[in-house]
Design a protein around this motif. Structure first.
Motif, PDB file in Angstrom:
ATOM      1  N   VAL A  69      -6.940  -9.588   8.535  1.00 49.32           N
ATOM      2  CA  VAL A  69      -6.034  -9.340   9.819  1.00 49.32           C
ATOM      3  C   VAL A  69      -5.146  -8.980   9.265  1.00 49.32           C
ATOM      4  O   VAL A  69      -4.556  -7.443  10.000  1.00 49.32           O
ATOM      5  CB  VAL A  69      -6.532  -9.390  11.392  1.00 49.32           C
ATOM      6  N   SER A  70      -3.816  -9.561   8.797  1.00 50.68           N
ATOM      7  CA  SER A  70      -3.011  -8.913   8.098  1.00 50.68           C
ATOM      8  C   SER A  70      -2.861  -8.196   7.158  1.00 50.68           C
ATOM      9  O   SER A  70      -3.194  -8.648   6.031  1.00 50.68           O
ATOM     10  CB  SER A  70      -1.197 -10.236   7.662  1.00 50.68           C
ATOM     11  N   PRO A  71      -2.636  -6.520   6.920  1.00 45.74           N
ATOM     12  CA  PRO A  71      -2.256  -6.193   6.092  1.00 45.74           C
ATOM     13  C   PRO A  71      -2.312  -6.026   4.819  1.00 45.74           C
ATOM     14  O   PRO A  71      -2.522  -5.984   3.765  1.00 45.74           O
ATOM     15  CB  PRO A  71      -1.622  -4.639   5.931  1.00 45.74           C
ATOM     16  N   GLN A 131       5.987   4.527   9.564  1.00 47.79           N
ATOM     17  CA  GLN A 131       5.202   5.831   8.518  1.00 47.79           C
ATOM     18  C   GLN A 131       4.997   4.864   6.924  1.00 47.79           C
ATOM     19  O   GLN A 131       4.615   4.585   6.676  1.00 47.79           O
ATOM     20  CB  GLN A 131       6.689   6.473   8.787  1.00 47.79           C
ATOM     21  N   ALA A 132       6.912   4.302   6.609  1.00 50.42           N
ATOM     22  CA  ALA A 132       6.226   4.010   5.532  1.00 50.42           C
ATOM     23  C   ALA A 132       6.029   2.858   5.218  1.00 50.42           C
ATOM     24  O   ALA A 132       5.368   2.959   4.284  1.00 50.42           O
ATOM     25  CB  ALA A 132       7.765   2.893   5.441  1.00 50.42           C
ATOM     26  N   ALA A 133       5.091   1.481   6.284  1.00 51.96           N
ATOM     27  CA  ALA A 133       4.295   1.031   5.751  1.00 51.96           C
ATOM     28  C   ALA A 133       2.883   1.644   5.533  1.00 51.96           C
ATOM     29  O   ALA A 133       2.013   1.141   5.100  1.00 51.96           O
ATOM     30  CB  ALA A 133       3.998  -0.464   6.984  1.00 51.96           C
ATOM     31  N   LYS A 134       2.740   2.822   6.745  1.00 55.21           N
ATOM     32  CA  LYS A 134       1.872   3.406   6.249  1.00 55.21           C
ATOM     33  C   LYS A 134       0.732   3.757   4.749  1.00 55.21           C
ATOM     34  O   LYS A 134       0.399   3.831   4.305  1.00 55.21           O
ATOM     35  CB  LYS A 134       1.549   4.220   7.644  1.00 55.21           C
ATOM     36  N   SER A 135       2.058   4.928   4.622  1.00 60.37           N
ATOM     37  CA  SER A 135       2.183   4.700   2.753  1.00 60.37           C
ATOM     38  C   SER A 135       1.969   4.350   1.809  1.00 60.37           C
ATOM     39  O   SER A 135       1.452   4.120   1.117  1.00 60.37           O
ATOM     40  CB  SER A 135       3.734   5.537   3.205  1.00 60.37           C
ATOM     41  N   GLN A 136       2.630   3.038   2.161  1.00 59.44           N
ATOM     42  CA  GLN A 136       2.774   1.705   1.326  1.00 59.44           C
ATOM     43  C   GLN A 136       1.464   1.449   1.111  1.00 59.44           C
ATOM     44  O   GLN A 136       0.000   1.136   0.357  1.00 59.44           O
ATOM     45  CB  GLN A 136       3.415   0.418   1.234  1.00 59.44           C
ATOM     46  N   LYS A 137       0.245   1.022   2.695  1.00 61.21           N
ATOM     47  CA  LYS A 137      -1.106   0.565   2.681  1.00 61.21           C
ATOM     48  C   LYS A 137      -2.156   1.557   1.920  1.00 61.21           C
ATOM     49  O   LYS A 137      -2.609   1.304   1.664  1.00 61.21           O
ATOM     50  CB  LYS A 137      -1.412   0.206   4.149  1.00 61.21           C
ATOM     51  N   GLU A 138      -2.207   2.723   2.093  1.00 61.41           N
ATOM     52  CA  GLU A 138      -2.183   4.260   1.494  1.00 61.41           C
ATOM     53  C   GLU A 138      -2.538   3.939  -0.427  1.00 61.41           C
ATOM     54  O   GLU A 138      -3.568   4.012  -1.144  1.00 61.41           O
ATOM     55  CB  GLU A 138      -1.546   5.674   2.252  1.00 61.41           C
ATOM     56  N   ALA A 139      -1.730   4.185  -0.785  1.00 59.13           N
ATOM     57  CA  ALA A 139      -1.101   3.346  -1.993  1.00 59.13           C
ATOM     58  C   ALA A 139      -1.350   2.944  -2.896  1.00 59.13           C
ATOM     59  O   ALA A 139      -2.460   2.625  -3.247  1.00 59.13           O
ATOM     60  CB  ALA A 139       0.549   3.134  -1.491  1.00 59.13           C
ATOM     61  N   PHE A 140      -1.222   1.224  -1.378  1.00 64.64           N
ATOM     62  CA  PHE A 140      -2.595  -0.206  -1.756  1.00 64.64           C
ATOM     63  C   PHE A 140      -3.646   0.013  -2.340  1.00 64.64           C
ATOM     64  O   PHE A 140      -4.025  -0.366  -3.474  1.00 64.64           O
ATOM     65  CB  PHE A 140      -1.623  -1.185  -1.261  1.00 64.64           C
ATOM     66  N   SER A 141      -3.810   0.679  -1.323  1.00 62.58           N
ATOM     67  CA  SER A 141      -5.895   0.992  -1.207  1.00 62.58           C
ATOM     68  C   SER A 141      -5.930   1.673  -2.118  1.00 62.58           C
ATOM     69  O   SER A 141      -7.280   1.638  -2.728  1.00 62.58           O
ATOM     70  CB  SER A 141      -6.438   1.720   0.110  1.00 62.58           C
ATOM     71  N   GLN A 142      -5.695   2.799  -2.235  1.00 61.98           N
ATOM     72  CA  GLN A 142      -6.224   4.273  -3.488  1.00 61.98           C
ATOM     73  C   GLN A 142      -5.515   3.211  -4.599  1.00 61.98           C
ATOM     74  O   GLN A 142      -7.204   3.255  -5.588  1.00 61.98           O
ATOM     75  CB  GLN A 142      -4.802   5.323  -3.432  1.00 61.98           C
ATOM     76  N   SER A 143      -4.799   1.881  -4.973  1.00 59.40           N
ATOM     77  CA  SER A 143      -4.312   1.697  -6.672  1.00 59.40           C
ATOM     78  C   SER A 143      -5.509   0.886  -6.496  1.00 59.40           C
ATOM     79  O   SER A 143      -5.989   0.435  -7.445  1.00 59.40           O
ATOM     80  CB  SER A 143      -3.040   0.839  -6.268  1.00 59.40           C
ATOM     81  N   LEU A 151      -0.391  -1.220 -10.008  1.00 54.48           N
ATOM     82  CA  LEU A 151       0.411  -0.085  -8.725  1.00 54.48           C
ATOM     83  C   LEU A 151      -0.262  -0.517  -7.758  1.00 54.48           C
ATOM     84  O   LEU A 151       1.028  -0.434  -6.396  1.00 54.48           O
ATOM     85  CB  LEU A 151       0.161   1.422  -9.246  1.00 54.48           C
ATOM     86  N   ALA A 152      -0.851  -1.666  -6.980  1.00 51.01           N
ATOM     87  CA  ALA A 152      -1.073  -1.605  -6.447  1.00 51.01           C
ATOM     88  C   ALA A 152      -0.423  -3.185  -6.090  1.00 51.01           C
ATOM     89  O   ALA A 152       0.129  -2.845  -4.636  1.00 51.01           O
ATOM     90  CB  ALA A 152      -2.510  -2.716  -6.732  1.00 51.01           C
ATOM     91  N   LEU A 153      -0.341  -3.976  -7.057  1.00 50.60           N
ATOM     92  CA  LEU A 153       0.663  -4.973  -7.318  1.00 50.60           C
ATOM     93  C   LEU A 153       2.408  -4.302  -6.787  1.00 50.60           C
ATOM     94  O   LEU A 153       2.905  -5.313  -5.389  1.00 50.60           O
ATOM     95  CB  LEU A 153       0.909  -5.522  -8.338  1.00 50.60           C
ATOM     96  N   ALA A 154       2.597  -2.987  -7.239  1.00 58.52           N
ATOM     97  CA  ALA A 154       3.743  -2.190  -6.313  1.00 58.52           C
ATOM     98  C   ALA A 154       4.133  -2.373  -5.622  1.00 58.52           C
ATOM     99  O   ALA A 154       5.066  -2.777  -4.235  1.00 58.52           O
ATOM    100  CB  ALA A 154       4.291  -1.193  -7.465  1.00 58.52           C
ATOM    101  N   ALA A 155       2.767  -1.653  -4.674  1.00 56.65           N
ATOM    102  CA  ALA A 155       2.464  -1.360  -3.030  1.00 56.65           C
ATOM    103  C   ALA A 155       2.991  -2.644  -2.293  1.00 56.65           C
ATOM    104  O   ALA A 155       3.174  -2.589  -1.074  1.00 56.65           O
ATOM    105  CB  ALA A 155       1.837  -0.805  -2.662  1.00 56.65           C
ATOM    106  N   TYR A 156       2.083  -3.535  -2.921  1.00 51.51           N
ATOM    107  CA  TYR A 156       2.105  -4.952  -1.849  1.00 51.51           C
ATOM    108  C   TYR A 156       3.501  -5.835  -1.546  1.00 51.51           C
ATOM    109  O   TYR A 156       3.881  -5.933  -0.884  1.00 51.51           O
ATOM    110  CB  TYR A 156       1.394  -5.822  -3.239  1.00 51.51           C
ATOM    111  N   ALA A 157       3.863  -5.875  -2.993  1.00 49.68           N
ATOM    112  CA  ALA A 157       5.740  -5.852  -3.291  1.00 49.68           C
ATOM    113  C   ALA A 157       6.031  -4.981  -2.321  1.00 49.68           C
ATOM    114  O   ALA A 157       7.419  -5.503  -1.246  1.00 49.68           O
ATOM    115  CB  ALA A 157       6.957  -5.152  -4.386  1.00 49.68           C
TER     116      ALA A 157
END
Length: 179
Positions: A69-71, A131-143, A151-157
């Motif tokens: 449940v936690s992104p 907004q910043a979190a939304k952007s990183q969630k999208e980056a994680f999902s795409q990567s 890239l997914a790891l960087a978005a996760y960090a």
């Protein structure tokens, strides 16, 4: 009582697709159904073994749900399933845009106490943070979907940083508004 496997994949246990983007209502529905079935109260009059298993199973179901449940925790779990070490204890960010955003958010947070309307300033801060979190969630999902795990790891960090900043803001909010 059905036998459960504590090594079972959380996505399989909760009958949701193994993906970053999840239908949270379906996840919650599945979680509730499993908990109704496994809740230790149902086994209060059973054997000690059945009760112990029910407690273990209920705990495992809770852990699975809290993770998915936690992104941020879901991202870490997906990385773990992909064999990627997500330990960020010594991570430094090389992304200049994110570093600037970090500094801006930290500055906003530190200036909250001096705001003429702290509640409005908090609303603006949380909107910027979301907004910043939304952007990183999208980056994680795409990567992640493209199996670009670096890239997914960087978005996760970055998500971890933003989650920590949210916790700091919530503490500051309770100080400012005397909750």
């Amino acid at each position: 009582m059905s036998v459960f496997n504590p090594q079972e994949n959380y996505f399989a246990l909760l009958a949701v697709p193994q993906a970053y983007e999840l239908d949270i209502s379906a996840l919650t529905s599945s979680y509730r159904a499993l908990q109704r079935e496994a809740h230790p109260d149902r086994f209060a009059n059973g054997s000690e073994r059945d009760l112990r298993l029910a407690v273990q199973q209920s705990s495992f179901i809770n852990e699975a749900y809290e993770t998915l449940v936690s992104p941020t925790r879901r991202a870490a779990y997906l990385l773990k399933l992909a064999g990627v070490n997500s330990d960020m204890s010594s991570t430094t960010f090389q992304d200049p845009e994110f570093l600037m955003q970090q500094m801006q958010l930290r500055e906003e947070l530190s200036e909250l106490q001096d705001a003429s309307d702290p509640e409005q300033a908090l609303d603006v801060f949380y909107r910027d943070l979301d907004q910043a979190a939304k952007s990183q969630k999208e980056a994680f999902s795409q990567s992640y979907n493209q199996q670009q795990f670096d890239l997914a790891l960087a978005a996760y960090a970055k998500l971890q940083f933003l989650e920590k900043l949210r916790s700091e803001a919530e503490l500051k909010e309770s100080e400012l508004l005397d909750y």
